[in-house]
Design an enzyme around this catalytic site. Structure first.
Site, PDB file in Angstrom:
ATOM      1  N   LYS A 197    -106.481  11.926  35.842  1.00  0.00           N
ATOM      2  CA  LYS A 197    -105.516  12.981  35.498  1.00  0.00           C
ATOM      3  C   LYS A 197    -106.237  14.318  35.568  1.00  0.00           C
ATOM      4  CE  LYS A 197    -102.307  14.552  31.919  1.00  0.00           C
ATOM      5  NZ  LYS A 197    -101.750  14.273  30.571  1.00  0.00           N
ATOM      6  N   LYS A 250    -102.758  11.509  38.872  1.00  0.00           N
ATOM      7  CA  LYS A 250    -101.802  12.553  38.503  1.00  0.00           C
ATOM      8  C   LYS A 250    -102.478  13.909  38.634  1.00  0.00           C
ATOM      9  CE  LYS A 250     -98.935  14.221  34.679  1.00  0.00           C
ATOM     10  NZ  LYS A 250     -98.555  14.075  33.258  1.00  0.00           N
TER      11      LYS A 250
END
Length: 326
Positions: A197, A250
């Site tokens: 992330k 992400k």
């Protein structure tokens, strides 16, 4: 006689193109993120995410019926927490009668077979808006945060979540959550780890939706540097070693190379999050008549799958399900 190669022979009709198509996007690839809020009023539109809403529980359940009818396999749940329920420690996050826990129970009672993924991070629940606990010097505390995340994950499993999804990027949290779930009698509850992330500018509209932007500083001491790819592979390997069932990259659109590398180096399912900023750009351009929204969205999500994503979290999921049905 010189041989002439003619790849166009495999493109000359729709039937041939379908026959040799390498990557196929289906509704089974989709997870739909949803925002739930307290109260019983009408859905509240999110200005920076056209077509997305904050739903009260009662109205959310109506949306859940539509999602199930469209064949979307699962939803990812994100709570909008009132200010008076927030504190410095994020203690509302593991309240057995909290918004998330009540919502999960209601969804599973209504549509038992719909998969529910619950977010495990403190930013919606804290007054400071960070994903972890903060000391007096403004430093994000890793191990102390993990202790709270464990309580949060177990409470979500008790409510009926199929997967808990730690998105906080604290070190060691996947292993601690896995051990706690097993000890509490929930070995069947899976972990979808936000493993790679990035500290991305693409999250802006999402933070508007949850009112969860950090009140000071940024998230760069725990989310990853967008310039790094090898680090993603390290994070992925650690989370798999600690017990992650699915790993995530992400954002997705600007990180296709990372998705590809992760897919090449792992043997667990890979998720990609088509995040709020990516969604908002497409919606804005479509509203201005600059692009064909359906064609752009289907091309983009197919590209994410081609890069290696086995499942895609996307705010386009309902539209895509309808488009794919004809």
């Amino acid at each position: 006689m010189q041989l002439t190669h003619r790849p166009r022979r495999l493109r000359r009709s729709p039937a041939i193109r379908r026959l040799v198509q390498e990557t196929v996007l289906t509704v089974d690839d989709l997870i739909y993120p949803l925002f739930v809020m307290e109260g019983d009023g009408e859905p509240v539109a999110i200005p920076s995410m056209p077509g997305c809403f904050r739903y009260s529980l009662e109205r959310l359940l109506l949306e859940i019926k539509t999602i199930a009818e469209l064949g979307i396999p699962g939803i990812a749940l994100f709570p909008v927490i009132p200010e008076h329920q927030k504190d410095h420690q994020g203690s509302e996050s593991f309240n057995p009668d909290g918004l998330v826990q009540r919502t999960v129970r209601a969804i599973k009672s209504l549509v038992p077979n719909l998969l529910v993924f619950t977010d495990v991070a403190l930013d919606p629940f804290t007054t400071h808006g960070h994903d972890g606990l903060v000391d007096d010097q403004g430093r994000i505390l890793n191990d102390e945060t993990v202790e709270v995340l464990v309580k949060m994950a177990v409470s979500q499993a008790q409510a009926g979540a199929d997967f808990v999804a730690p998105s906080d990027m604290m070190d060691g949290r996947v292993g601690a959550i896995r051990a706690a779930l097993d000890e509490a009698g929930y070995p069947e509850v899976g972990i979808l780890a936000y493993s790679a992330k990035y500290a991305s500018a693409y999250y802006g509209p999402f933070r508007d939706a949850l009112d969860s932007a950090p009140k000071f500083g940024d998230k760069k001491t725990y989310q990853m540097n967008p310039a790094n790819r090898r680090e993603a592979l390290k994070e992925i390997a650690l989370d798999i070693h600690e017990g992650a069932d699915i790993v995530m990259v992400k954002p997705a659109l600007a990180y296709m190379d990372v998705i590809y590398q992760v897919k090449m180096h792992t043997d667990v399912p890979v998720a990609a999050y088509n995040v709020s900023g990516e969604y908002a750009m497409v919606k804005a351009a479509a509203q201005n008549g600059w692009i064909d929204e359906q064609k752009i969205v289907l091309e983009t999500l197919t590209a994410m799958k081609r890069a290696g994503a086995d499942l895609i979290l996307t705010y386009h999921a309902v539209d895509v399900a309808r488009w794919l049905q004809g």
